[in-house]
Design a protein around this motif. Structure first.
Motif, PDB file in Angstrom:
ATOM      1  N   LEU A 370      34.832  67.630 -62.843  1.00 33.29           N
ATOM      2  CA  LEU A 370      34.486  67.382 -61.444  1.00 33.29           C
ATOM      3  C   LEU A 370      33.477  68.414 -60.959  1.00 33.29           C
ATOM      4  O   LEU A 370      32.488  68.075 -60.298  1.00 33.29           O
ATOM      5  N   VAL A 371      33.731  69.677 -61.322  1.00 36.92           N
ATOM      6  CA  VAL A 371      32.818  70.739 -60.896  1.00 36.92           C
ATOM      7  C   VAL A 371      31.428  70.518 -61.497  1.00 36.92           C
ATOM      8  O   VAL A 371      30.413  70.621 -60.806  1.00 36.92           O
ATOM      9  N   ASP A 372      31.392  70.177 -62.799  1.00 36.54           N
ATOM     10  CA  ASP A 372      30.099  69.902 -63.435  1.00 36.54           C
ATOM     11  C   ASP A 372      29.352  68.834 -62.655  1.00 36.54           C
ATOM     12  O   ASP A 372      28.155  68.934 -62.395  1.00 36.54           O
ATOM     13  N   ARG A 373      30.096  67.790 -62.274  1.00 39.40           N
ATOM     14  CA  ARG A 373      29.449  66.677 -61.578  1.00 39.40           C
ATOM     15  C   ARG A 373      28.940  67.069 -60.208  1.00 39.40           C
ATOM     16  O   ARG A 373      27.833  66.716 -59.823  1.00 39.40           O
ATOM     17  N   LEU A 374      29.792  67.808 -59.481  1.00 39.04           N
ATOM     18  CA  LEU A 374      29.390  68.258 -58.137  1.00 39.04           C
ATOM     19  C   LEU A 374      28.093  69.048 -58.211  1.00 39.04           C
ATOM     20  O   LEU A 374      27.169  68.833 -57.418  1.00 39.04           O
ATOM     21  N   LEU A 375      28.026  69.979 -59.180  1.00 39.73           N
ATOM     22  CA  LEU A 375      26.844  70.832 -59.283  1.00 39.73           C
ATOM     23  C   LEU A 375      25.613  70.007 -59.640  1.00 39.73           C
ATOM     24  O   LEU A 375      24.532  70.222 -59.101  1.00 39.73           O
ATOM     25  N   GLU A 376      25.801  69.049 -60.557  1.00 39.00           N
ATOM     26  CA  GLU A 376      24.672  68.193 -60.928  1.00 39.00           C
ATOM     27  C   GLU A 376      24.163  67.405 -59.725  1.00 39.00           C
ATOM     28  O   GLU A 376      22.968  67.308 -59.498  1.00 39.00           O
ATOM     29  N   GLN A 377      25.120  66.844 -58.973  1.00 36.57           N
ATOM     30  CA  GLN A 377      24.731  66.038 -57.813  1.00 36.57           C
ATOM     31  C   GLN A 377      23.961  66.870 -56.800  1.00 36.57           C
ATOM     32  O   GLN A 377      22.953  66.432 -56.263  1.00 36.57           O
ATOM     33  N   ASP A 378      24.458  68.087 -56.555  1.00 33.68           N
ATOM     34  CA  ASP A 378      23.791  68.929 -55.567  1.00 33.68           C
ATOM     35  C   ASP A 378      22.387  69.303 -56.026  1.00 33.68           C
ATOM     36  O   ASP A 378      21.434  69.267 -55.253  1.00 33.68           O
ATOM     37  N   ALA A 379      22.280  69.617 -57.321  1.00 33.07           N
ATOM     38  CA  ALA A 379      20.961  69.969 -57.855  1.00 33.07           C
ATOM     39  C   ALA A 379      20.007  68.786 -57.725  1.00 33.07           C
ATOM     40  O   ALA A 379      18.845  68.936 -57.351  1.00 33.07           O
ATOM     41  N   ALA A 380      20.532  67.595 -58.002  1.00 33.09           N
ATOM     42  CA  ALA A 380      19.683  66.404 -57.916  1.00 33.09           C
ATOM     43  C   ALA A 380      19.236  66.168 -56.475  1.00 33.09           C
ATOM     44  O   ALA A 380      18.117  65.732 -56.220  1.00 33.09           O
ATOM     45  N   LYS A 381      20.120  66.508 -55.526  1.00 34.38           N
ATOM     46  CA  LYS A 381      19.796  66.247 -54.119  1.00 34.38           C
ATOM     47  C   LYS A 381      18.706  67.192 -53.611  1.00 34.38           C
ATOM     48  O   LYS A 381      17.720  66.751 -53.032  1.00 34.38           O
ATOM     49  N   THR A 382      18.905  68.497 -53.821  1.00 35.39           N
ATOM     50  CA  THR A 382      17.970  69.443 -53.217  1.00 35.39           C
ATOM     51  C   THR A 382      16.725  69.671 -54.063  1.00 35.39           C
ATOM     52  O   THR A 382      15.738  70.172 -53.580  1.00 35.39           O
TER      53      THR A 382
END
Lengths: 386, 247
Positions: A370-382
């Motif tokens: 879950l943490v891996d995914r959260l970080l990926e999503q945030d990186a993709a967003k900003t």
């Protein structure tokens, strides 16, 4: 074409890929033989053949005539399982044969003086060979573990993985595990808030903030140094003895939550602080220059950025916390480990403790993903495409 | 009475003096350029004005009110004195719109709708109306710097401090930022800017100050400073600039 002699004077001729390929072939074959031997041992164990019977049969020179009928009496699904296990090591030969094919092609290309083709084929061959060798090591360890389980008349398997006992008691242990889950879920919420409060207290600016900074430093020093089992013990047994109203007569679970919050609050405060300090001072300067005060700056600019950075170490601490919930048995709380220990001593078998071990491992895996995914999503967003 | 007045300002970093008794005044609607070699104190001077760096001696006055030293409400002061940095310093976790709206909402207490309306207007003005949902890392350096200017303007400051705002930009992006500053100057915004863009300083400023060893070594109209500097140090500095092809 202009022949630049210095460049082409020494073209690199690839080394023959054959020796490595043959090594891969040898290793794959030995691995397969070992795996098959383990499968046979497993079949004997499933058929209930003891080491003593085996030794006797060997002595009488009747090994096969005694063992084969016993193994063939196994039910069909056992054969299915064993059959799959027999086939698994054969998969090693797919990359091995590929490696051989590439190696042969490299050899042929060399005779035709096609250097590039030879290099490519050699590289492919060595890749495939190493792939096979790598998985051969994997398979040896896997089948070695199986053998370890069934050796000495399934001693290890029966001590740690007695299936019937595990299935019978799984509900009881699983239920007790909910206590662990409750403790760490509640404690995590408290820790997230408390840790941030302590971290900010350590960073309050100005001379007037000094006593607060000092207090926060003393707290982190003390509770990071204290073993959590001692904190739990002192709080869980000590506070009820003091007879304070409310604080003196909470259920033991809440003492555990309180103690773990104090301990892990100190760790997490340091994680927060590291995260906050990792944000470049220019961010603080920019926010302050717009007229935001220290706490507004922390709230809107620094902490949101810091949290994104500290999520992985925060997860580390939370997994540590989740495991430390097993320590609450020192104050008599019936958590999964305590329950499992009681069952283990009643049944003279550790399999129920294995259930707890498996449960603890299982809960951490989805959190990590879950943490891996959260970080990926945030990186993709900003940082997405322009 | 000058709009901004710095009297005998000193600033020490530890024992190292950066400003050594500096005097400077800025009138309303003036654009004052600070030029000078690296390390002469241009950035420090700007940061002292809005209290990002406390000064060690002397005093700073805005409209006759002392804004340096103990007891000054720096948060109040910074509402009126905007600053734009060399490295933009946008908040990377916020969209362009959120970057601009944060301070008006939290400091001035504007409603979300009011702040966003103001931000939208400013974004149009810096020609980034379509980028309000973008994150800073998705913008070019020039675009980021224009957002930073809009963010400072959203507080409707009386004075803008610009700290080498084009130094971190690729050459082809410098013009878009300078155009914006030129517009602000034309509208009468009081500005104090540290810059290495001598051509721009010559064109836009009402007064040029050459800083050297922590004091204003020479000041005058751009024609005088760039055309006929009287002091030897100023001449030397401008000569090296011209030799480098920057003027």
């Amino acid at each position: 074409m202009n022949q630049d002699s210095s460049r082409f004077r020494a073209p690199s001729i690839p080394k023959s890929a054959m020796p490595l390929t043959l090594a891969a072939l040898l290793i794959s074959s030995l691995t397969t033989l070992f795996a098959w031997w383990v499968v046979w041992q497993l079949a004997l164990a499933l058929a209930g053949v003891t080491e003593e019977q085996t030794a006797l049969a060997l002595e009488k020179n009747l090994y096969w005539s005694e063992m084969l009928p016993r193994v063939s009496s196994l039910p069909w699904f056992a054969f299915l399982g064993l059959g799959v296990m027999v086939l698994i090591p054969l998969a090693l030969f797919v990359p091995t044969i590929q490696a051989y094919g590439f190696a042969a092609r490299a050899k042929q290309a060399l005779t035709q003086e096609d250097l590039i083709e030879a290099r490519v084929a050699t590289a492919n061959s060595s890749n495939a060979a190493w792939y096979a060798i790598g998985y051969a090591i994997f398979a040896v360890l896997l089948f070695g573990t199986v053998w370890f389980m069934i050796a000495r008349d399934v001693a290890v398997g029966n001590t740690f993985f007695k299936l019937d006992l595990m299935l019978e008691k799984a509900g009881l242990v699983g239920n007790a595990f909910l206590t662990n889950v409750f403790i760490f879920m509640v404690a995590q919420v408290f820790i997230l808030i408390w840790g941030l409060v302590v971290a900010l207290a350590r960073m309050v600016p100005g001379a007037a903030g000094q006593p607060i900074r000092l207090l926060a430093t003393l707290y982190t020093d003390a509770f990071r140094g204290l073993p959590s089992v001692i904190t739990i013990y002192l709080i869980g047994f000590g506070l009820p003895l003091t007879g304070f109203p409310i604080l003196g007569d909470l259920p033991p679970v809440w003492y555990a939550i309180f103690a773990l919050t104090l301990t892990y609050g100190a760790y997490v405060a340091e994680v927060y602080r590291a995260g906050i300090e990792s944000i470049h001072p220019s961010q603080m300067m920019a926010a302050r220059s717009l007229g935001l005060n220290f706490f507004q700056t922390m709230r809107f600019v620094i902490v949101p950025q810091a949290i994104r950075r500290i999520i992985p170490p925060l997860l580390n601490d939370f997994i540590g916390l989740q495991k430390d919930t097993a320590l609450v048995n020192v104050i008599g709380t019936i958590d999964a480990f305590n329950q499992a220990r009681i069952l283990a001593s009643n049944n003279f078998n550790l399999s129920t403790v294995t259930i707890v071990a498996i449960l603890f491992v299982l809960i951490t895996i989805p959190q990590a993903r879950l943490v891996d995914r959260l970080l990926e999503q945030d990186a993709a967003k900003t940082r997405g495409a322009k | 009475m000058s709009f901004l007045e710095m009297r005998n300002v000193t600033k020490l970093y530890g024992a190292v003096p950066v400003l050594r008794g500096l005097n400077l005044s800025v009138e309303e609607h003036q654009v004052v350029c600070l030029i000078g070699p690296s390390g002469c104190g241009k950035s420090t001077l700007l940061r002292c004005i809005n209290g990002l760096e406390p000064i060690s001696g002397g005093e700073i006055l805005i409209l006759g009110d002392r804004v340096s030293g103990a007891g000054v409400d720096v948060n109040r002061l910074r509402r009126d004195v905007g600053i734009v940095f060399q490295s933009f310093n946008l908040f990377p976790h916020m969209t362009v719109l959120e970057n601009i709206c944060l301070a008006p909402r939290q400091v001035l207490g504007l409603s979300k709708a009011e702040a966003e309306a103001r931000a939208a207007e400013l974004l149009e003005r810096v020609k980034l109306g379509a980028k309000h949902k973008a994150y800073p890392d998705q913008l070019s350096g020039g675009q980021q710097q224009r957002v930073a200017i809009a963010r400072a303007l959203a507080m409707q400051p009386m004075l803008m401090l610009l700290d080498e705002i084009t130094s971190a930009l690729d050459p082809e992006l410098v013009a878009e930022v300078l155009d914006l500053v030129r517009d602000l100057a034309a509208e009468g915004m009081t500005m104090l800017l540290a810059t290495h863009e001598m051509g721009f300083a010559k064109e836009v400023s009402s007064k040029v100050c050459f800083l050297f060893e922590g004091v204003v070594h020479e000041e005058g109209s751009p024609q005088q400073i760039f055309g006929a500097p009287t002091k030897e140090r100023t001449q030397g500095f401008l000569k090296s600039i011209i030799e480098a092809g920057r003027l």
